[in-house]
Design a protein around this motif. Structure first.
Motif, PDB file in Angstrom:
ATOM      1  N   SER A  52      39.448  41.299  47.057  1.00  0.00           N
ATOM      2  CA  SER A  52      39.627  40.198  46.548  1.00  0.00           C
ATOM      3  C   SER A  52      38.893  40.331  45.376  1.00  0.00           C
ATOM      4  O   SER A  52      37.554  41.504  45.205  1.00  0.00           O
ATOM      5  CB  SER A  52      39.576  39.178  47.543  1.00  0.00           C
ATOM      6  N   ARG A  53      38.449  39.265  45.091  1.00  0.00           N
ATOM      7  CA  ARG A  53      36.936  39.102  44.029  1.00  0.00           C
ATOM      8  C   ARG A  53      35.740  39.312  44.137  1.00  0.00           C
ATOM      9  O   ARG A  53      35.059  39.761  43.155  1.00  0.00           O
ATOM     10  CB  ARG A  53      37.057  37.485  43.235  1.00  0.00           C
ATOM     11  N   SER A  54      35.597  38.790  45.269  1.00  0.00           N
ATOM     12  CA  SER A  54      34.206  38.621  45.718  1.00  0.00           C
ATOM     13  C   SER A  54      33.701  39.747  46.677  1.00  0.00           C
ATOM     14  O   SER A  54      32.472  40.842  47.199  1.00  0.00           O
ATOM     15  CB  SER A  54      33.458  37.667  47.141  1.00  0.00           C
ATOM     16  N   GLY A  55      35.118  40.778  46.853  1.00  0.00           N
ATOM     17  CA  GLY A  55      35.448  41.849  47.839  1.00  0.00           C
ATOM     18  C   GLY A  55      34.898  42.082  49.212  1.00  0.00           C
ATOM     19  O   GLY A  55      35.399  42.419  49.943  1.00  0.00           O
ATOM     20  N   GLY A  56      35.031  40.736  49.442  1.00  0.00           N
ATOM     21  CA  GLY A  56      35.641  40.492  51.329  1.00  0.00           C
ATOM     22  C   GLY A  56      36.105  40.259  51.823  1.00  0.00           C
ATOM     23  O   GLY A  56      36.687  40.744  53.370  1.00  0.00           O
ATOM     24  N   SER A  57      37.935  40.052  50.915  1.00  0.00           N
ATOM     25  CA  SER A  57      39.104  40.666  51.365  1.00  0.00           C
ATOM     26  C   SER A  57      39.794  41.935  51.189  1.00  0.00           C
ATOM     27  O   SER A  57      39.399  41.675  49.467  1.00  0.00           O
ATOM     28  CB  SER A  57      39.281  39.654  51.985  1.00  0.00           C
ATOM     29  N   THR A  58      40.556  42.466  52.162  1.00  0.00           N
ATOM     30  CA  THR A  58      41.068  44.062  51.247  1.00  0.00           C
ATOM     31  C   THR A  58      42.976  44.082  52.027  1.00  0.00           C
ATOM     32  O   THR A  58      42.580  43.757  53.614  1.00  0.00           O
ATOM     33  CB  THR A  58      40.711  45.464  51.559  1.00  0.00           C
ATOM     34  N   PHE A  59      43.288  44.854  51.405  1.00  0.00           N
ATOM     35  CA  PHE A  59      44.553  44.944  51.509  1.00  0.00           C
ATOM     36  C   PHE A  59      45.145  46.066  51.578  1.00  0.00           C
ATOM     37  O   PHE A  59      44.833  46.543  51.194  1.00  0.00           O
ATOM     38  CB  PHE A  59      45.528  43.854  51.759  1.00  0.00           C
ATOM     39  N   TYR A  60      46.546  46.914  52.085  1.00  0.00           N
ATOM     40  CA  TYR A  60      46.753  48.072  52.161  1.00  0.00           C
ATOM     41  C   TYR A  60      48.127  48.098  52.577  1.00  0.00           C
ATOM     42  O   TYR A  60      48.530  47.310  53.602  1.00  0.00           O
ATOM     43  CB  TYR A  60      45.552  49.550  52.944  1.00  0.00           C
ATOM     44  N   VAL A  61      49.093  49.168  51.945  1.00  0.00           N
ATOM     45  CA  VAL A  61      49.951  49.555  51.919  1.00  0.00           C
ATOM     46  C   VAL A  61      49.887  50.325  53.352  1.00  0.00           C
ATOM     47  O   VAL A  61      48.886  50.884  53.927  1.00  0.00           O
ATOM     48  CB  VAL A  61      50.388  50.219  51.149  1.00  0.00           C
ATOM     49  N   ASP A  62      50.703  50.210  54.604  1.00  0.00           N
ATOM     50  CA  ASP A  62      50.688  50.586  56.131  1.00  0.00           C
ATOM     51  C   ASP A  62      50.277  52.367  56.062  1.00  0.00           C
ATOM     52  O   ASP A  62      49.932  52.488  56.406  1.00  0.00           O
ATOM     53  CB  ASP A  62      51.505  50.404  56.684  1.00  0.00           C
ATOM     54  N   SER A  63      50.986  52.982  54.713  1.00  0.00           N
ATOM     55  CA  SER A  63      50.705  54.298  54.872  1.00  0.00           C
ATOM     56  C   SER A  63      49.289  54.841  54.160  1.00  0.00           C
ATOM     57  O   SER A  63      49.218  55.876  54.735  1.00  0.00           O
ATOM     58  CB  SER A  63      52.014  55.115  53.455  1.00  0.00           C
ATOM     59  N   VAL A  64      48.379  54.302  53.876  1.00  0.00           N
ATOM     60  CA  VAL A  64      47.557  54.336  53.579  1.00  0.00           C
ATOM     61  C   VAL A  64      45.838  54.314  54.232  1.00  0.00           C
ATOM     62  O   VAL A  64      45.155  54.475  54.179  1.00  0.00           O
ATOM     63  CB  VAL A  64      46.819  54.503  52.312  1.00  0.00           C
ATOM     64  N   LYS A  65      46.858  52.820  55.442  1.00  0.00           N
ATOM     65  CA  LYS A  65      46.023  52.747  56.275  1.00  0.00           C
ATOM     66  C   LYS A  65      45.120  53.337  57.244  1.00  0.00           C
ATOM     67  O   LYS A  65      45.266  54.325  57.848  1.00  0.00           O
ATOM     68  CB  LYS A  65      46.540  50.862  57.367  1.00  0.00           C
ATOM     69  N   GLY A  66      43.572  53.568  57.074  1.00  0.00           N
ATOM     70  CA  GLY A  66      42.671  53.795  58.006  1.00  0.00           C
ATOM     71  C   GLY A  66      42.251  55.501  57.239  1.00  0.00           C
ATOM     72  O   GLY A  66      41.702  56.123  57.628  1.00  0.00           O
ATOM     73  N   ARG A  67      43.041  55.933  56.289  1.00  0.00           N
ATOM     74  CA  ARG A  67      43.160  56.964  55.611  1.00  0.00           C
ATOM     75  C   ARG A  67      42.261  56.280  53.972  1.00  0.00           C
ATOM     76  O   ARG A  67      41.404  57.301  53.880  1.00  0.00           O
ATOM     77  CB  ARG A  67      43.708  57.054  55.517  1.00  0.00           C
ATOM     78  N   PHE A  68      42.812  55.697  53.523  1.00  0.00           N
ATOM     79  CA  PHE A  68      42.586  55.392  52.157  1.00  0.00           C
ATOM     80  C   PHE A  68      41.292  53.774  52.529  1.00  0.00           C
ATOM     81  O   PHE A  68      41.632  52.976  53.279  1.00  0.00           O
ATOM     82  CB  PHE A  68      43.098  54.490  50.724  1.00  0.00           C
ATOM     83  N   THR A  69      39.620  53.278  51.154  1.00  0.00           N
ATOM     84  CA  THR A  69      39.037  53.033  50.897  1.00  0.00           C
ATOM     85  C   THR A  69      38.998  52.062  49.659  1.00  0.00           C
ATOM     86  O   THR A  69      39.252  52.553  48.846  1.00  0.00           O
ATOM     87  CB  THR A  69      37.802  52.810  52.558  1.00  0.00           C
ATOM     88  N   ILE A  70      39.502  51.027  49.873  1.00  0.00           N
ATOM     89  CA  ILE A  70      38.631  49.921  48.329  1.00  0.00           C
ATOM     90  C   ILE A  70      37.898  49.153  48.545  1.00  0.00           C
ATOM     91  O   ILE A  70      37.120  48.866  49.518  1.00  0.00           O
ATOM     92  CB  ILE A  70      40.552  49.530  47.952  1.00  0.00           C
ATOM     93  N   SER A  71      37.199  49.750  47.168  1.00  0.00           N
ATOM     94  CA  SER A  71      35.989  48.581  47.326  1.00  0.00           C
ATOM     95  C   SER A  71      35.691  48.491  45.831  1.00  0.00           C
ATOM     96  O   SER A  71      36.134  48.682  45.050  1.00  0.00           O
ATOM     97  CB  SER A  71      34.248  49.763  47.717  1.00  0.00           C
ATOM     98  N   ARG A  72      34.278  47.287  45.877  1.00  0.00           N
ATOM     99  CA  ARG A  72      33.479  47.000  44.195  1.00  0.00           C
ATOM    100  C   ARG A  72      32.772  47.008  44.245  1.00  0.00           C
ATOM    101  O   ARG A  72      31.748  46.262  45.304  1.00  0.00           O
ATOM    102  CB  ARG A  72      34.725  45.936  44.041  1.00  0.00           C
TER     103      ARG A  72
END
Length: 125
Positions: A52-72
């Motif tokens: 999200s714009r603030s970085g407070g919310s993230t969402f992932y496709v199931d295949s990368v959950k637990g392996r990838f992390t998005i941040s800003r």
């Protein structure tokens, strides 16, 4: 006009890690949700992660959950994708997108998205 530039791709062995970066210029970075998509040969461009714009919310496709992390980092106008436990099926060109809006669980591309040029990630077995 928002301009995006990805970096950090490369060749890595299965099980390894990479961190992708996407720098933004020409717009107000914090006004946009940011997403990562990937395009593998013979497949469509697929959603990977969104923040999200603030970085407070993230969402992932199931295949990368637990392996990838998005941040800003809005102060640096940059979004990151930390990728771990990489698999050969993660091989693709990775693109970042600045999004005016999105909905979950299906984060689609939109005509008003801004895109970078992509960075190649290759995971060898």
């Amino acid at each position: 006009q928002v301009q995006l530039a990805e970096s950090g791709g490369g060749l890595v062995q299965a099980g390894g890690s990479l961190r992708l970066s996407c720098g933004s210029s020409g717009g107000t970075f914090s006004m946009y949700a940011m997403a990562w998509f990937r395009h593998a040969p013979g497949k469509e461009r697929d959603f990977v992660a969104v923040i999200s714009r603030s970085g407070g919310s993230t969402f992932y496709v199931d295949s990368v959950k637990g392996r990838f992390t998005i941040s800003r980092d809005n102060a640096k106008n940059t979004v990151y994708l930390q990728m771990g436990s990489l698999k050969p099926e993660d091989t693709a060109v990775y693109y970042c997108a600045a999004k005016n809006g999105y909905s979950i669980p299906y984060v689609a591309t939109r005509d008003d998205d801004y895109w970078g040029q992509g960075t190649q990630v290759t995971v060898s077995s």
